[in-house]
Scaffold this active site. Sequence first.
Site, PDB file in Angstrom:
ATOM      1  CB  THR A   4     -29.655  45.428  43.593  1.00 50.40           C
ATOM      2  OG1 THR A   4     -30.688  45.598  42.624  1.00 50.40           O
ATOM      3  CG2 THR A   4     -28.321  45.794  42.995  1.00 50.40           C
ATOM      4  CG  ASN A  54     -36.677  41.217  35.188  1.00 51.52           C
ATOM      5  OD1 ASN A  54     -36.074  40.150  35.197  1.00 51.52           O
ATOM      6  ND2 ASN A  54     -36.175  42.308  34.646  1.00 51.52           N
ATOM      7  CD  GLN A  69     -40.515  41.382  38.848  1.00 47.30           C
ATOM      8  OE1 GLN A  69     -41.722  41.441  39.087  1.00 47.30           O
ATOM      9  NE2 GLN A  69     -39.782  42.468  38.702  1.00 47.30           N
ATOM     10  CB  SER A  92     -37.069  44.359  46.047  1.00 45.11           C
ATOM     11  OG  SER A  92     -35.737  44.157  45.676  1.00 45.11           O
ATOM     12  CB  ALA A  93     -40.453  45.487  50.488  1.00 46.34           C
ATOM     13  CG  HIS A  94     -39.482  48.243  45.088  1.00 45.18           C
ATOM     14  ND1 HIS A  94     -39.612  48.561  43.750  1.00 45.18           N
ATOM     15  CD2 HIS A  94     -38.285  47.640  45.217  1.00 45.18           C
ATOM     16  CE1 HIS A  94     -38.522  48.174  43.107  1.00 45.18           C
ATOM     17  NE2 HIS A  94     -37.695  47.616  43.979  1.00 45.18           N
ATOM     18  CB  THR A 107     -29.267  51.618  62.249  1.00 44.26           C
ATOM     19  OG1 THR A 107     -28.110  52.060  62.950  1.00 44.26           O
ATOM     20  CG2 THR A 107     -30.502  51.780  63.125  1.00 44.26           C
ATOM     21  CB  CYS A 123     -32.616  47.679  35.541  1.00 45.30           C
ATOM     22  SG  CYS A 123     -33.424  47.392  37.090  1.00 45.30           S
TER      23      CYS A 123
HETATM   24  N1  PLP Z   1     -34.322  40.921  40.339  1.00 48.85           N
HETATM   25  C1  PLP Z   1     -35.398  41.051  39.559  1.00 48.85           C
HETATM   26  C2  PLP Z   1     -35.974  39.844  38.886  1.00 48.85           C
HETATM   27  C3  PLP Z   1     -35.981  42.314  39.372  1.00 48.85           C
HETATM   28  O1  PLP Z   1     -37.032  42.443  38.590  1.00 48.85           O
HETATM   29  C4  PLP Z   1     -35.396  43.426  40.027  1.00 48.85           C
HETATM   30  C5  PLP Z   1     -35.925  44.779  39.803  1.00 48.85           C
HETATM   31  O2  PLP Z   1     -36.348  45.124  38.721  1.00 48.85           O
HETATM   32  C6  PLP Z   1     -34.282  43.223  40.838  1.00 48.85           C
HETATM   33  C7  PLP Z   1     -33.769  41.954  40.964  1.00 48.85           C
HETATM   34  C8  PLP Z   1     -33.627  44.356  41.559  1.00 48.85           C
HETATM   35  O3  PLP Z   1     -34.475  44.862  42.543  1.00 48.85           O
HETATM   36  P1  PLP Z   1     -34.069  46.167  43.368  1.00 48.85           P
HETATM   37  O4  PLP Z   1     -33.846  47.251  42.360  1.00 48.85           O
HETATM   38  O5  PLP Z   1     -35.231  46.418  44.259  1.00 48.85           O
HETATM   39  O6  PLP Z   1     -32.823  45.831  44.118  1.00 48.85           O
END
Ligand code: PLP
Length: 396
Positions: free
Chosen positions: A70, A154, A182, A201-203, A239, A327
């Site tokens: 994001t 996603n 993704q 995003s790492a998660h 940081t 989201c």
């Molecule tokens: N882009 C895609 C394709 C995603 O699936 C997501 C999260 O669902 C994001 C961006 C945003 O990731 P984050 O919430 O970790 O910033």
Amino acid sequence: MPYFDHNATTPLAPRAREAWLRAVDESWQNPSSPYREAARVRIRLDQAREQLALLLGCPAARVVFNSGATEGANAVFAHWAGSLAADRVVAVNPTEHPCVLEAARQSFPPERLVELRIDRNGVVDLAALAALLAGGADAPRAAVGAVAVMAANNETGVIQPWREIGALCRAHGAAYFCDGAQWLGKVTAAGLGGAGWVTASAHKFGGPKGTGFLVVPEQAEGFHAQRGGEQEGGRRAGTEDYPAVAALVAALADAEGSRVLRETERQRWRDSFLARLHAVLPGARVVGAGAERLWNTVSLLLPHSENHRWVLKLDRRGFQVSTGSACATGREGPSHVLAALGLAPDEARRVIRVSAGWETSAEDWSRLAEALIETEAELRAASPDLVKTAWAARGN
Ligand code: PLP
């Protein structure tokens, strides 16, 4: 409890957890501080950057650690708003994540945004993009300065031809932003770092939440995601969170080294799941079925009943699945992705998203198929009239 919502977030991979714990215990100093222990953290941070760059196939100096996709998308569009010539437009894939679409709308007026043409599976039409970049007959008067197309969707798992899009953009001197959130952890990372601007995003691949990266291309003069310090080469002040970075890199290295090698096997598990479902529920259909898709994601249009009813009933049976993008949960109206693929609102409200991960087993997939079959029978028994109408409308 079988977890089938990995596109929303993933559990922490054991190697990422180990790396994080080691770093918070042993490397917690501020990497910008002036003593030797801090310098050691700085060196480890740069080693992690090198390791990530090697996996992505780009120079380490281009990698900026941040809080995730994001932030990456918002930073890229803000930079483009300040750096693209005023007569340039930005071409955006309509099935992008909201963080890209909203960042685009916030940064550019509608007349400077062009929606890319996609096919009925949601794949960007390369010929139309090439014509747009070349300024063909149906291209807008203004030249395209930048393009945004994700690596994989996603909601549907549909894969975009990001290598070809990157090459087209380079050939026409347009900037390219590829949201890799993704893609990573599911398909090989190799080459993604060379696509252009790339974020993730790492998660989403077994790392911690709130950490990620942005690859900044060579020609991005004056890029600043955040100001107020010299961290990340002055491109993102604040940081650095070395333990999170260590876990991010450990998670991706683990995915690259072991899980990805088993992609074909995982695809087979998913296909057996679909074969079982199709045999018992012929009214169920896969959204984006005609396109190349991630092995882990199934966007399933169910024969009847609203998706939240399926999700609740599956939850009671111990299965965690989603109605679509996390989201979008709680938002009014059906998903913009399904609408762009031509699904009617009543169809989009019958779609659930199933997304597996590194710890999902063949047995989890087959248990999910049985749970869906039982849930269908339960919902059919609860609302026979509704079900009859829905099946009649579909011609089943
Ligand atoms: N882009 C895609 C394709 C995603 O699936 C997501 C999260 O669902 C994001 C961006 C945003 O990731 P984050 O919430 O970790 O910033």
